[in-house]
Design a protein around this motif. Structure first.
Motif, PDB file in Angstrom:
ATOM      1  N   LEU A 149     -41.496   6.240   0.163  1.00  9.37           N
ATOM      2  CA  LEU A 149     -41.682   5.417   1.350  1.00  9.37           C
ATOM      3  C   LEU A 149     -42.766   4.358   1.114  1.00  9.37           C
ATOM      4  CD1 LEU A 149     -40.945   4.861   4.280  1.00  9.37           C
ATOM      5  CD2 LEU A 149     -42.510   6.687   4.954  1.00  9.37           C
ATOM      6  N   LEU A 150     -43.854   4.743   0.475  1.00 11.99           N
ATOM      7  CA  LEU A 150     -44.913   3.790   0.151  1.00 11.99           C
ATOM      8  C   LEU A 150     -44.412   2.713  -0.808  1.00 11.99           C
ATOM      9  CD1 LEU A 150     -47.772   6.390  -0.201  1.00 11.99           C
ATOM     10  CD2 LEU A 150     -47.758   4.494   1.433  1.00 11.99           C
ATOM     11  N   GLU A 151     -43.672   3.131  -1.820  1.00 13.65           N
ATOM     12  CA  GLU A 151     -43.111   2.188  -2.780  1.00 13.65           C
ATOM     13  C   GLU A 151     -42.129   1.237  -2.095  1.00 13.65           C
ATOM     14  OE1 GLU A 151     -41.333   2.507  -7.232  1.00 13.65           O
ATOM     15  OE2 GLU A 151     -40.238   3.626  -5.684  1.00 13.65           O
ATOM     16  N   THR A 152     -41.354   1.748  -1.167  1.00 13.47           N
ATOM     17  CA  THR A 152     -40.385   0.923  -0.443  1.00 13.47           C
ATOM     18  C   THR A 152     -41.083  -0.132   0.402  1.00 13.47           C
ATOM     19  OG1 THR A 152     -38.795   2.733  -0.415  1.00 13.47           O
ATOM     20  CG2 THR A 152     -38.472   0.980   1.205  1.00 13.47           C
ATOM     21  N   VAL A 153     -42.148   0.256   1.097  1.00 13.69           N
ATOM     22  CA  VAL A 153     -42.907  -0.716   1.892  1.00 13.69           C
ATOM     23  C   VAL A 153     -43.470  -1.803   0.983  1.00 13.69           C
ATOM     24  CG1 VAL A 153     -45.008  -1.037   3.274  1.00 13.69           C
ATOM     25  CG2 VAL A 153     -43.435   0.829   3.804  1.00 13.69           C
TER      26      VAL A 153
END
Length: 109
Positions: free
Chosen positions: A4-8
């Protein structure tokens, strides 16, 4: 959480750097090297909320500039969501504001 962090981060960098006439930014692009899942994974394992906020904040500043800053409709909402994310104090609280950021960044791509 790491994904999720990488996606943001990916959505932020796409917004900041991707143009219609260029190839799309992908997770394995060099521009993502400081924002890879493994980098976030280390921060998550350490429980380093502040470190996570710094990393995501770098990307959010780029995307905020890309939408014209806080004086635009898109910028005001992005700034509000970024502020919500930056006020989190524990790993357990990261999820909701992070999902809101991801969804908003995806919508404005």
């Amino acid at each position: 959480m790491e994904l999720l962090l990488e996606t943001v981060a990916l959505f932020c960098l796409k917004l900041a750097y991707e143009t219609e006439d260029s190839s799309p930014i992908l997770r394995d692009d060099p521009i993502m090297s400081d924002y890879e899942r493994e980098v976030f994974g280390l921060l998550v394992r350490r429980g380093d909320v502040e470190g996570i906020q710094v990393k995501v904040g770098e990307c959010l500043r780029l995307s905020l500039n890309a939408v014209g800053g806080v004086d635009t409709v898109l910028g005001r909402e992005l700034h509000r969501l970024a502020t919500d994310f930056s006020t989190v104090r524990s790993m357990e609280q990261l999820g909701t504001p992070l999902i809101a950021l991801k969804d908003y960044l995806k919508d404005i791509q």
